[in-house]
Write a protein that holds these residues in place. Structure first.
Motif, PDB file in Angstrom:
ATOM      1  N   ASN A  16     -46.905  12.394  58.419  1.00  0.00           N
ATOM      2  CA  ASN A  16     -45.823  12.636  57.463  1.00  0.00           C
ATOM      3  C   ASN A  16     -45.456  14.117  57.535  1.00  0.00           C
ATOM      4  O   ASN A  16     -46.310  14.977  57.367  1.00  0.00           O
ATOM      5  N   GLN A  17     -44.187  14.417  57.793  1.00  0.00           N
ATOM      6  CA  GLN A  17     -43.781  15.819  57.949  1.00  0.00           C
ATOM      7  C   GLN A  17     -43.127  16.389  56.694  1.00  0.00           C
ATOM      8  O   GLN A  17     -42.634  17.506  56.717  1.00  0.00           O
ATOM      9  N   ASP A  18     -43.096  15.604  55.624  1.00  0.00           N
ATOM     10  CA  ASP A  18     -42.629  16.132  54.334  1.00  0.00           C
ATOM     11  C   ASP A  18     -43.826  16.747  53.605  1.00  0.00           C
ATOM     12  O   ASP A  18     -44.963  16.293  53.778  1.00  0.00           O
ATOM     13  N   TRP A  19     -43.540  17.739  52.787  1.00  0.00           N
ATOM     14  CA  TRP A  19     -44.610  18.342  51.976  1.00  0.00           C
ATOM     15  C   TRP A  19     -44.008  18.813  50.651  1.00  0.00           C
ATOM     16  O   TRP A  19     -42.868  19.300  50.633  1.00  0.00           O
ATOM     17  N   MET A  20     -44.762  18.647  49.570  1.00  0.00           N
ATOM     18  CA  MET A  20     -44.271  19.088  48.265  1.00  0.00           C
ATOM     19  C   MET A  20     -45.349  19.907  47.574  1.00  0.00           C
ATOM     20  O   MET A  20     -46.536  19.736  47.840  1.00  0.00           O
ATOM     21  N   GLY A  21     -44.930  20.770  46.667  1.00  0.00           N
ATOM     22  CA  GLY A  21     -45.880  21.555  45.876  1.00  0.00           C
ATOM     23  C   GLY A  21     -45.261  21.881  44.529  1.00  0.00           C
ATOM     24  O   GLY A  21     -44.031  21.958  44.405  1.00  0.00           O
ATOM     25  N   ALA A  22     -46.107  22.038  43.529  1.00  0.00           N
ATOM     26  CA  ALA A  22     -45.619  22.385  42.199  1.00  0.00           C
ATOM     27  C   ALA A  22     -46.667  23.228  41.508  1.00  0.00           C
ATOM     28  O   ALA A  22     -47.861  23.079  41.764  1.00  0.00           O
ATOM     29  N   LEU A  40     -40.017  21.409  47.827  1.00  0.00           N
ATOM     30  CA  LEU A  40     -40.090  20.294  48.775  1.00  0.00           C
ATOM     31  C   LEU A  40     -39.610  20.792  50.137  1.00  0.00           C
ATOM     32  O   LEU A  40     -38.601  21.500  50.223  1.00  0.00           O
ATOM     33  N   ALA A  41     -40.334  20.424  51.182  1.00  0.00           N
ATOM     34  CA  ALA A  41     -39.952  20.811  52.543  1.00  0.00           C
ATOM     35  C   ALA A  41     -40.046  19.596  53.456  1.00  0.00           C
ATOM     36  O   ALA A  41     -40.909  18.736  53.280  1.00  0.00           O
ATOM     37  N   ASP A  42     -39.149  19.529  54.412  1.00  0.00           N
ATOM     38  CA  ASP A  42     -39.072  18.396  55.350  1.00  0.00           C
ATOM     39  C   ASP A  42     -39.129  18.986  56.760  1.00  0.00           C
ATOM     40  O   ASP A  42     -38.167  19.594  57.224  1.00  0.00           O
ATOM     41  N   SER A  54     -43.695  22.465  57.277  1.00  0.00           N
ATOM     42  CA  SER A  54     -43.359  22.133  55.884  1.00  0.00           C
ATOM     43  C   SER A  54     -44.497  22.538  54.942  1.00  0.00           C
ATOM     44  O   SER A  54     -44.261  23.082  53.864  1.00  0.00           O
ATOM     45  N   ARG A  55     -45.728  22.331  55.372  1.00  0.00           N
ATOM     46  CA  ARG A  55     -46.869  22.671  54.520  1.00  0.00           C
ATOM     47  C   ARG A  55     -46.963  24.196  54.343  1.00  0.00           C
ATOM     48  O   ARG A  55     -47.153  24.697  53.240  1.00  0.00           O
ATOM     49  N   SER A 102     -39.994  24.062  62.724  1.00  0.00           N
ATOM     50  CA  SER A 102     -39.078  24.496  61.667  1.00  0.00           C
ATOM     51  C   SER A 102     -39.057  23.446  60.566  1.00  0.00           C
ATOM     52  O   SER A 102     -39.593  22.346  60.710  1.00  0.00           O
ATOM     53  N   THR A 103     -38.444  23.834  59.453  1.00  0.00           N
ATOM     54  CA  THR A 103     -38.463  22.960  58.275  1.00  0.00           C
ATOM     55  C   THR A 103     -37.300  23.299  57.346  1.00  0.00           C
ATOM     56  O   THR A 103     -36.775  24.412  57.388  1.00  0.00           O
ATOM     57  N   THR A 104     -36.939  22.344  56.531  1.00  0.00           N
ATOM     58  CA  THR A 104     -36.053  22.617  55.402  1.00  0.00           C
ATOM     59  C   THR A 104     -36.934  23.176  54.283  1.00  0.00           C
ATOM     60  O   THR A 104     -38.159  23.019  54.319  1.00  0.00           O
ATOM     61  N   LEU A 105     -36.336  23.778  53.278  1.00  0.00           N
ATOM     62  CA  LEU A 105     -37.104  24.174  52.092  1.00  0.00           C
ATOM     63  C   LEU A 105     -36.165  24.237  50.892  1.00  0.00           C
ATOM     64  O   LEU A 105     -35.138  24.922  50.943  1.00  0.00           O
ATOM     65  N   THR A 106     -36.514  23.506  49.850  1.00  0.00           N
ATOM     66  CA  THR A 106     -35.749  23.548  48.600  1.00  0.00           C
ATOM     67  C   THR A 106     -36.733  23.861  47.482  1.00  0.00           C
ATOM     68  O   THR A 106     -37.734  23.160  47.324  1.00  0.00           O
TER      69      THR A 106
END
Ligand code: CA
Length: 243
Positions: A16-22, A40-42, A54-55, A102-106
């Motif tokens: 899984n190449q998505d990663w989230m953190g809070a 959130l990053a993809d 992403s991580r 590379s990754t997205t990041l929001t």
């Protein structure tokens, strides 16, 4: 403030190449000055190491934002995302197996009555209020640019072969970060999701599903999107806003 997040790997061989953190600080002074952070990053699948990108992006932005010495969310976010980008550039240079990652990041910081948003790529942030959904981010994709220039209609773009081609992502030497700010009221919901969700649900459906009990909302978004798509990793985070 309560939230849930859920992620499901797509039907492909890789991780899984998505990663989230809070992070919601327990210390009331830090919470008041810096706010709570949701990210959130993809990771980009066409490159090696998307899951590392992403991580690393989420972890870097979390630590850099809370280490920023001033209680200024806008400047803190700008600095933290730029530092996360530098980390990615560094590791993609020194590790041959991560070259080109590379990754997205929001990222959204909830501070006071404002949402401070930093965004690169095509993951999405939405604000849902009274069943009205508003997208807080603008996609950095070739097709989004083509729509803005009148070259494609949104309907044509939805099936265009280049629709996932990112014009901006983290791990490029220089990256332009979109920074914006909106106000929220108690009861609003913040939704972050990857394109594995937003490609398969309309904004109206995302708004409607995000109104589920907050602990179940992220899973509902992901499971329904995944049933319709399923090839891409699908991830969502839903935050019920209120102190
Ligand atoms: Ca994706």
């Amino acid at each position: 403030m309560d939230f849930s997040c859920f992620s499901k790997r797509g039907k492909h061989k890789g991780p899984n190449q998505d990663w989230m953190g809070a992070y919601i600080p327990k210390d009331p002074i830090t919470l008041r000055q810096k706010g709570a952070l949701f990210a959130l990053a993809d990771g980009v699948r066409s490159n090696p190491g998307g899951e590392v990108a992403s991580r690393l992006a989420v972890k870097s932005v979390l630590s850099a934002y809370y280490a920023f010495p001033l209680p200024d969310p806008t400047r803190g976010l700008q600095t933290a995302v730029a530092l996360a980008n530098s980390q990615l550039v560094y590791w993609s240079m020194v590790r041959s197996n991560l070259r080109g990652m590379s990754t997205t990041l929001t990222v959204v910081v909830v501070q006071g009555n404002e949402l401070n948003i930093a965004h690169v790529g095509n993951s999405k942030a939405y604000l849902v209020r009274c069943n009205q959904i508003r997208q807080l981010t603008r996609d950095h994709t070739w097709t989004a640019n083509a729509i803005a220039q009148g070259l494609l209609t949104p309907e044509e773009a939805a099936f265009h072969p280049w629709k996932h081609y990112l014009t901006r992502s983290l791990s490029r030497q220089s990256v332009i970060i979109d920074i914006s700010r909106v106000t929220w009221v108690p009861g609003d919901r913040l939704v972050l999701c990857s394109d594995g969700v937003s490609d398969f649900l309309t904004p109206h459906e995302i708004g409607w599903l995000s109104m589920y009990p907050v602990r179940k909302a992220a899973k509902a978004l992901v499971e329904i999107a995944w049933l319709r798509g399923g090839r891409d990793d699908a991830s969502a985070m839903v935050v019920l806003l209120g102190w």
